[in-house]
Design a protein around this motif. Structure first.
Motif, mmCIF file in Angstrom:
data_model
loop_
_atom_site.group_PDB
_atom_site.id
_atom_site.type_symbol
_atom_site.label_atom_id
_atom_site.label_comp_id
_atom_site.label_asym_id
_atom_site.label_seq_id
_atom_site.Cartn_x
_atom_site.Cartn_y
_atom_site.Cartn_z
ATOM 1 N N LEU A 1 20.131 34.371 25.749
ATOM 2 C CA LEU A 1 20.108 32.955 26.065
ATOM 3 C C LEU A 1 21.362 32.604 26.837
ATOM 4 C CD1 LEU A 1 18.949 31.106 22.832
ATOM 5 C CD2 LEU A 1 17.752 31.235 24.998
ATOM 6 N N PRO A 2 21.314 31.538 27.643
ATOM 7 C CA PRO A 2 22.539 31.058 28.268
ATOM 8 C C PRO A 2 23.555 30.703 27.191
ATOM 9 C CG PRO A 2 20.624 29.988 29.217
ATOM 10 C CD PRO A 2 20.150 30.748 28.022
ATOM 11 N N SER A 3 24.789 30.545 27.536
ATOM 12 C CA SER A 3 25.835 30.203 26.583
ATOM 13 C C SER A 3 25.440 28.993 25.757
ATOM 14 C CB SER A 3 27.140 29.906 27.332
ATOM 15 O OG SER A 3 28.061 29.261 26.486
ATOM 16 N N SER A 4 25.864 28.989 24.476
ATOM 17 C CA SER A 4 25.555 27.858 23.599
ATOM 18 C C SER A 4 26.167 26.563 24.130
ATOM 19 C CB SER A 4 26.063 28.143 22.183
ATOM 20 O OG SER A 4 27.458 28.341 22.194
ATOM 21 N N GLN A 5 27.138 26.699 25.044
ATOM 22 C CA GLN A 5 27.743 25.517 25.642
ATOM 23 C C GLN A 5 26.933 24.984 26.818
ATOM 24 O OE1 GLN A 5 30.391 24.209 24.110
ATOM 25 N NE2 GLN A 5 30.160 25.879 22.647
ATOM 26 N N HIS A 6 25.918 25.749 27.233
ATOM 27 C CA HIS A 6 25.121 25.325 28.377
ATOM 28 C C HIS A 6 24.379 24.029 28.028
ATOM 29 C CE1 HIS A 6 22.209 25.317 31.634
ATOM 30 N NE2 HIS A 6 22.927 26.262 32.234
ATOM 31 N N PRO A 7 24.339 23.067 28.957
ATOM 32 C CA PRO A 7 23.693 21.773 28.682
ATOM 33 C C PRO A 7 22.255 21.884 28.184
ATOM 34 C CG PRO A 7 24.938 21.663 30.717
ATOM 35 C CD PRO A 7 24.964 23.094 30.284
ATOM 36 N N ILE A 8 21.465 22.804 28.744
ATOM 37 C CA ILE A 8 20.060 22.887 28.353
ATOM 38 C C ILE A 8 19.909 23.365 26.915
ATOM 39 C CG2 ILE A 8 19.557 25.274 29.070
ATOM 40 C CD1 ILE A 8 17.363 22.122 29.558
ATOM 41 N N VAL A 9 20.817 24.263 26.486
ATOM 42 C CA VAL A 9 20.798 24.733 25.095
ATOM 43 C C VAL A 9 21.156 23.586 24.155
ATOM 44 C CG1 VAL A 9 21.819 26.331 23.430
ATOM 45 C CG2 VAL A 9 21.344 27.106 25.756
ATOM 46 N N SER A 10 22.142 22.799 24.548
ATOM 47 C CA SER A 10 22.530 21.638 23.745
ATOM 48 C C SER A 10 21.405 20.618 23.672
ATOM 49 C CB SER A 10 23.782 20.983 24.340
ATOM 50 O OG SER A 10 24.873 21.875 24.327
ATOM 51 N N GLN A 11 20.694 20.413 24.774
ATOM 52 C CA GLN A 11 19.586 19.461 24.797
ATOM 53 C C GLN A 11 18.454 19.886 23.867
ATOM 54 O OE1 GLN A 11 19.561 18.953 29.422
ATOM 55 N NE2 GLN A 11 18.357 17.268 28.587
ATOM 56 N N ILE A 12 18.132 21.172 23.906
ATOM 57 C CA ILE A 12 17.085 21.696 23.021
ATOM 58 C C ILE A 12 17.497 21.501 21.568
ATOM 59 C CG2 ILE A 12 15.947 23.806 22.227
ATOM 60 C CD1 ILE A 12 15.969 24.761 25.143
#
Length: 280
Positions: free
Chosen positions: A12-23
């Motif tokens: 997965l992209p970094s946990s800091q990535h905006p899309i991960v945070s949005q999910i």
């Protein structure tokens, strides 16, 4: 969820990535509002679910995500998720059909009430409305059983990759929101008959008694209750009440229909994206 993202692999992209945070945020919001029981709160959850599926579709565009799903060792889990997504789409269709059927019967009854003066001779027309609702509840009962089957599958633990875990979480919350939609349309009766719950689940369900205030908050059930009352009394006052309740019911149905239609398109888009990834 935030902690679990830090522990996930680099698929997965970094946990800091905006899309991960949005999910993460969307999942937490939906989990916190699973007890939604009014048309407005359920509509809000449908909107949140649409946003969640949009975020997932963005996530599926990342090369790391696609590589993770394309791995042979993940094939079985991906196919299981695809089966689950197809079942959820079928349930979504059942909910849309139930709303359409209820809306058509509502509009037909409204038309009859506008044309006729007084309550005399309306009993048969009112019973037709209730008969239609009864048939619709049977279809919903079957759909609820399918949701229970999906829920049991998703609750089975296993060693899965990070992307698979995200998709499982999304299917689980989609399952939950659709269950609330079906229960809103049909009332608690279909839900209680949908499957043989465990003893704990049965005890919990028995405590979930819809009080008069809660029934009034559900426009569809309120209209049905008023129709039943009108059949018993057949007086002009109740006929007028039926007209008012049917109008409120139709408005709530329209809002839910729009939410389900948009959700269905988002779910199809996500499913097609996954199919394209593993077929590449």
């Amino acid at each position: 969820m935030a902690a679990s993202y830090h522990a996930r692999s680099n698929s997965l992209p970094s946990s800091q990535h905006p899309i991960v945070s949005q999910i993460d945020e969307n999942l937490n919001r939906l989990r916190a509002s699973q007890s939604a029981s009014t048309s407005s709160s359920i509509g809000h959850n449908l909107s949140g679910l649409q946003d969640l599926h949009e975020c997932v579709d963005v996530l599926l565009q990342f090369p790391l995500t696609q590589q993770a799903l394309a791995q042979d060792k993940q094939r079985e889990m991906v196919e299981e998720l695809l089966i689950g997504s197809l079942m959820l789409l079928d349930v979504c269709t059942t909910a849309k059909d139930a709303l359409l059927q209820t809306k058509e019967c509502t509009q037909e009854l409204q038309s009859i009430l506008r044309r006729r003066r007084g309550a005399e001779g309306l009993a048969n027309e009112l019973r037709k409305y209730l008969t239609s609702r009864k048939a619709m509840k049977k279809a919903i009962c079957k759909a609820l059983k399918n949701l229970k089957h999906i829920q049991n599958k998703l609750s089975t633990p296993g060693e899965n990759g990070a992307v698979i875990n995200v998709l499982r979480d999304v299917e689980a919350i989609t399952n939950s929101v659709l269950e609330s939609v079906l229960s809103f349309i049909s009332g608690p009766e279909a839900e209680s008959k949908s499957s043989r719950w465990s003893l704990v689940s049965k005890l919990m369900h028995q405590k979930k008694v819809i009080c008069e205030e809660e029934q009034k908050a559900n426009e569809i059930l309120s209209a049905e209750a008023t129709v039943r009352s009108c059949i018993k009394s057949e007086n002009m006052k109740h006929v007028e009440n039926v007209q008012k309740e049917l109008e409120s019911s139709e408005l709530s149905i329209q809002d839910l229909e729009e939410g389900l239609e948009t959700l269905s398109r988002r779910m199809i888009k996500t499913r097609v994206t996954v199919l394209n990834i593993i077929s590449y």
